[in-house]
Enzyme design. Sequence first.
Site, PDB file in Angstrom:
ATOM      1  CD  GLU A  82      38.570  45.371  -6.302  1.00  0.00           C
ATOM      2  OE1 GLU A  82      38.517  44.274  -6.483  1.00  0.00           O
ATOM      3  OE2 GLU A  82      39.364  46.090  -5.518  1.00  0.00           O
ATOM      4  NE  ARG A  92      43.531  45.292   8.177  1.00  0.00           N
ATOM      5  CZ  ARG A  92      44.170  46.408   8.519  1.00  0.00           C
ATOM      6  NH1 ARG A  92      44.521  46.379   9.837  1.00  0.00           N
ATOM      7  NH2 ARG A  92      43.891  47.487   7.934  1.00  0.00           N
ATOM      8  CB  CYS A 145      35.341  48.809  -0.671  1.00  0.00           C
ATOM      9  SG  CYS A 145      36.000  50.495  -0.234  1.00  0.00           S
ATOM     10  CG  HIS A 171      39.570  49.108  -4.090  1.00  0.00           C
ATOM     11  ND1 HIS A 171      38.998  48.080  -3.641  1.00  0.00           N
ATOM     12  CD2 HIS A 171      39.115  49.877  -2.753  1.00  0.00           C
ATOM     13  CE1 HIS A 171      38.596  47.842  -2.418  1.00  0.00           C
ATOM     14  NE2 HIS A 171      38.506  48.917  -1.776  1.00  0.00           N
TER      15      HIS A 171
HETATM   16  N1  PCA Z   1      37.959  51.826   1.405  1.00  0.00           N
HETATM   17  C1  PCA Z   1      37.509  50.772   2.494  1.00  0.00           C
HETATM   18  C2  PCA Z   1      36.077  51.198   3.018  1.00  0.00           C
HETATM   19  C3  PCA Z   1      36.206  52.619   2.408  1.00  0.00           C
HETATM   20  C4  PCA Z   1      37.181  52.948   1.629  1.00  0.00           C
HETATM   21  O1  PCA Z   1      37.433  53.844   0.798  1.00  0.00           O
HETATM   22  C5  PCA Z   1      37.511  49.345   1.913  1.00  0.00           C
HETATM   23  O2  PCA Z   1      38.285  49.286   0.828  1.00  0.00           O
HETATM   24  O3  PCA Z   1      36.818  48.531   2.203  1.00  0.00           O
END
Ligand code: PCA
Length: 209
Positions: A82, A92, A145, A171
Amino acid sequence: MTIDVLLTGFEPFAGAAGNESWAAVSRAAPRLRQRGARVAEVELPVEFGRAGDLLEQAVREHRPQLVIALGLAAGRSAITPERVALNVRDARIPDNAGASPVDEPVVEGGPVGYFTGLPIKAMVSALDAERIPGSVSQTAGTYVCNDVFYRLQHLLASDEALAGIRGGFVHVPSADVVDAATAAEALVAMVDAAQGTVVDLARSGGAEH
Ligand code: PCA
Protein backbone atom coordinates in the site's frame (compact mmCIF):
# COMPACT_ATOMS: atom_id res chain seq x y z
CA MET A 1 14.45 -6.96 23.04
CA THR A 2 15.50 -5.55 19.69
CA ILE A 3 14.46 -7.58 16.67
CA ASP A 4 14.87 -7.31 12.92
CA VAL A 5 11.32 -7.70 11.68
CA LEU A 6 7.83 -7.38 13.19
CA LEU A 7 5.11 -8.99 11.10
CA THR A 8 1.40 -8.71 11.78
CA GLY A 9 -1.69 -10.34 10.27
CA PHE A 10 -5.36 -10.29 11.21
CA GLU A 11 -7.83 -12.70 12.78
CA PRO A 12 -10.78 -13.78 10.60
CA PHE A 13 -13.65 -11.37 9.99
CA ALA A 14 -16.92 -11.15 8.05
CA GLY A 15 -17.78 -14.76 8.92
CA ALA A 16 -14.70 -16.32 7.27
CA ALA A 17 -12.99 -19.33 8.87
CA GLY A 18 -9.46 -17.99 8.47
CA ASN A 19 -7.56 -14.91 7.37
CA GLU A 20 -4.98 -15.24 4.60
CA SER A 21 -2.89 -12.43 6.07
CA TRP A 22 -2.24 -14.37 9.29
CA ALA A 23 -1.67 -17.59 7.30
CA ALA A 24 1.09 -15.81 5.36
CA VAL A 25 2.69 -14.34 8.49
CA SER A 26 2.63 -17.58 10.48
CA ARG A 27 4.24 -19.48 7.58
CA ALA A 28 6.83 -16.84 6.69
CA ALA A 29 8.06 -16.12 10.23
CA PRO A 30 9.69 -19.55 10.86
CA ARG A 31 11.31 -19.44 7.41
CA LEU A 32 12.87 -16.06 8.14
CA ARG A 33 13.99 -17.35 11.55
CA GLN A 34 15.62 -20.38 9.92
CA ARG A 35 17.77 -17.94 7.97
CA GLY A 36 18.89 -16.20 11.13
CA ALA A 37 16.50 -13.25 11.26
CA ARG A 38 15.03 -12.17 14.58
CA VAL A 39 11.29 -12.04 13.91
CA ALA A 40 8.21 -11.33 16.02
CA GLU A 41 4.68 -11.93 14.80
CA VAL A 42 1.36 -10.72 16.17
CA GLU A 43 -2.19 -11.65 15.16
CA LEU A 44 -4.30 -8.50 15.43
CA PRO A 45 -8.04 -8.31 16.16
CA VAL A 46 -10.27 -6.84 13.45
CA GLU A 47 -11.29 -3.97 15.73
CA PHE A 48 -10.94 -0.26 15.11
CA GLY A 49 -8.61 1.28 17.66
CA ARG A 50 -7.67 -1.88 19.56
CA ALA A 51 -5.74 -3.37 16.63
CA GLY A 52 -3.64 -0.20 16.38
CA ASP A 53 -3.12 -0.16 20.17
CA LEU A 54 -1.74 -3.72 20.06
CA LEU A 55 0.50 -2.94 17.10
CA GLU A 56 1.86 0.13 18.90
CA GLN A 57 2.53 -2.01 21.99
CA ALA A 58 4.41 -4.58 19.89
CA VAL A 59 6.54 -1.90 18.17
CA ARG A 60 7.49 -0.39 21.54
CA GLU A 61 8.25 -3.79 23.04
CA HIS A 62 10.30 -5.23 20.18
CA ARG A 63 11.93 -2.14 18.61
CA PRO A 64 12.14 -3.81 15.20
CA GLN A 65 14.06 -2.35 12.27
CA LEU A 66 11.22 -3.20 9.92
CA VAL A 67 7.44 -3.55 10.40
CA ILE A 68 5.24 -5.12 7.75
CA ALA A 69 1.54 -5.31 8.62
CA LEU A 70 -0.61 -7.53 6.43
CA GLY A 71 -4.34 -7.77 5.83
CA LEU A 72 -6.71 -9.60 3.54
CA ALA A 73 -8.22 -7.80 0.56
CA ALA A 74 -10.68 -10.30 -0.89
CA GLY A 75 -11.41 -9.45 -4.51
CA ARG A 76 -7.91 -8.22 -5.36
CA SER A 77 -5.91 -10.18 -7.89
CA ALA A 78 -2.38 -9.53 -6.59
CA ILE A 79 -0.26 -8.95 -3.51
CA THR A 80 -0.49 -5.20 -3.05
CA PRO A 81 1.94 -3.11 -1.01
CA GLU A 82 0.00 0.00 0.00
CA ARG A 83 1.20 3.50 -0.89
CA VAL A 84 -0.79 5.68 1.51
CA ALA A 85 -2.72 5.53 4.80
CA LEU A 86 -5.69 7.89 5.28
CA ASN A 87 -6.92 9.53 8.48
CA VAL A 88 -10.48 8.26 8.13
CA ARG A 89 -12.65 5.42 9.39
CA ASP A 90 -15.65 4.54 7.26
CA ALA A 91 -16.92 1.02 7.90
CA ARG A 92 -19.08 -0.73 5.31
CA ILE A 93 -19.47 -3.70 7.68
CA PRO A 94 -19.15 -3.73 11.50
CA ASP A 95 -15.79 -4.72 12.93
CA ASN A 96 -15.45 -7.82 15.14
CA ALA A 97 -16.51 -5.81 18.21
CA GLY A 98 -19.61 -4.47 16.42
CA ALA A 99 -18.29 -0.96 15.76
CA SER A 100 -19.25 0.81 12.51
CA PRO A 101 -17.63 4.25 12.57
CA VAL A 102 -18.56 6.57 9.69
CA ASP A 103 -16.32 9.46 8.66
CA GLU A 104 -14.36 9.57 11.91
CA PRO A 105 -10.63 10.25 12.07
CA VAL A 106 -8.20 7.49 13.00
CA VAL A 107 -6.21 10.06 14.99
CA GLU A 108 -8.02 13.26 16.02
CA GLY A 109 -6.04 16.21 14.63
CA GLY A 110 -3.62 13.98 12.70
CA PRO A 111 -2.55 14.74 9.12
CA VAL A 112 -4.86 13.65 6.31
CA GLY A 113 -2.51 10.86 5.30
CA TYR A 114 0.92 9.27 5.50
CA PHE A 115 2.98 7.63 2.79
CA THR A 116 4.31 4.18 3.48
CA GLY A 117 7.82 3.86 4.88
CA LEU A 118 8.47 0.74 2.81
CA PRO A 119 10.23 0.57 -0.59
CA ILE A 120 7.05 -0.63 -2.28
CA LYS A 121 8.43 -0.47 -5.84
CA ALA A 122 11.37 -2.68 -4.90
CA MET A 123 8.95 -5.03 -3.15
CA VAL A 124 6.79 -5.32 -6.28
CA SER A 125 9.95 -5.95 -8.33
CA ALA A 126 10.88 -8.75 -5.94
CA LEU A 127 7.43 -10.29 -6.46
CA ASP A 128 7.89 -10.02 -10.25
CA ALA A 129 11.20 -11.85 -9.93
CA GLU A 130 9.42 -14.69 -8.09
CA ARG A 131 6.60 -14.67 -10.67
CA ILE A 132 4.08 -13.88 -7.96
CA PRO A 133 1.39 -11.35 -8.94
CA GLY A 134 2.15 -8.02 -7.27
CA SER A 135 1.30 -4.36 -7.77
CA VAL A 136 1.23 -1.09 -5.85
CA SER A 137 -2.14 -0.19 -4.33
CA GLN A 138 -3.05 3.48 -4.03
CA THR A 139 -5.39 3.03 -1.06
CA ALA A 140 -5.78 0.59 1.80
CA GLY A 141 -9.49 1.44 2.10
CA THR A 142 -11.21 2.92 5.16
CA TYR A 143 -11.68 -0.19 7.34
CA VAL A 144 -9.51 -1.77 10.03
CA CYS A 145 -6.47 -2.38 7.77
CA ASN A 146 -6.22 1.32 6.96
CA ASP A 147 -6.76 2.05 10.68
CA VAL A 148 -3.74 -0.04 11.63
CA PHE A 149 -1.65 1.29 8.72
CA TYR A 150 -2.39 4.92 9.69
CA ARG A 151 -1.65 4.25 13.38
CA LEU A 152 1.67 2.64 12.44
CA GLN A 153 2.78 5.52 10.22
CA HIS A 154 1.60 8.09 12.77
CA LEU A 155 3.51 6.33 15.53
CA LEU A 156 6.73 6.07 13.52
CA ALA A 157 6.45 9.69 12.35
CA SER A 158 5.68 11.22 15.73
CA ASP A 159 7.79 9.36 18.31
CA GLU A 160 11.47 10.28 18.10
CA ALA A 161 12.42 7.25 20.18
CA LEU A 162 11.25 5.12 17.23
CA ALA A 163 13.11 7.11 14.56
CA GLY A 164 14.63 4.94 11.86
CA ILE A 165 12.05 2.14 12.06
CA ARG A 166 10.57 1.56 8.61
CA GLY A 167 7.03 0.30 8.33
CA GLY A 168 4.04 -0.10 6.09
CA PHE A 169 1.16 -2.26 5.01
CA VAL A 170 0.53 -4.97 2.42
CA HIS A 171 -2.82 -6.46 1.40
CA VAL A 172 -2.91 -10.07 0.25
CA PRO A 173 -5.67 -11.50 -1.94
CA SER A 174 -7.82 -14.47 -0.97
CA ALA A 175 -6.35 -17.98 -1.08
CA ASP A 176 -8.08 -18.91 -4.34
CA VAL A 177 -5.97 -16.20 -6.05
CA VAL A 178 -2.66 -16.65 -4.15
CA ASP A 179 -2.38 -19.77 -1.99
CA ALA A 180 -0.91 -19.71 1.53
CA ALA A 181 2.47 -21.17 0.56
CA THR A 182 2.91 -18.61 -2.22
CA ALA A 183 1.76 -15.73 0.00
CA ALA A 184 4.39 -16.77 2.58
CA GLU A 185 7.06 -16.96 -0.13
CA ALA A 186 5.95 -13.49 -1.26
CA LEU A 187 6.28 -12.14 2.27
CA VAL A 188 9.81 -13.53 2.62
CA ALA A 189 10.74 -11.91 -0.72
CA MET A 190 9.22 -8.58 0.37
CA VAL A 191 11.11 -8.65 3.69
CA ASP A 192 14.35 -9.31 1.78
CA ALA A 193 13.60 -6.48 -0.64
CA ALA A 194 12.77 -4.06 2.17
CA GLN A 195 15.89 -4.94 4.12
CA GLY A 196 18.06 -4.69 1.02
CA THR A 197 16.72 -1.38 -0.33
CA VAL A 198 17.71 2.02 1.00
CA VAL A 199 16.37 4.18 -1.84
CA ASP A 200 13.28 2.80 -3.55
CA LEU A 201 13.31 2.00 -7.27
CA ALA A 202 11.97 4.61 -9.68
CA ARG A 203 9.65 2.28 -11.55
CA SER A 204 6.03 3.06 -12.24
CA GLY A 205 3.46 1.81 -9.77
CA GLY A 206 0.80 4.23 -10.88
CA ALA A 207 -2.77 3.80 -12.02
CA GLU A 208 -5.31 5.89 -13.94
CA HIS A 209 -8.09 5.12 -11.43
N1 PCA B 1 -8.77 -7.07 6.05
C1 PCA B 1 -9.61 -5.96 6.46
C2 PCA B 1 -9.47 -5.89 7.96
C3 PCA B 1 -8.79 -7.13 8.38
C4 PCA B 1 -8.33 -7.75 7.12
O1 PCA B 1 -7.63 -8.76 7.05
C5 PCA B 1 -9.27 -4.66 5.75
O2 PCA B 1 -8.77 -4.72 4.61
O3 PCA B 1 -9.50 -3.59 6.28
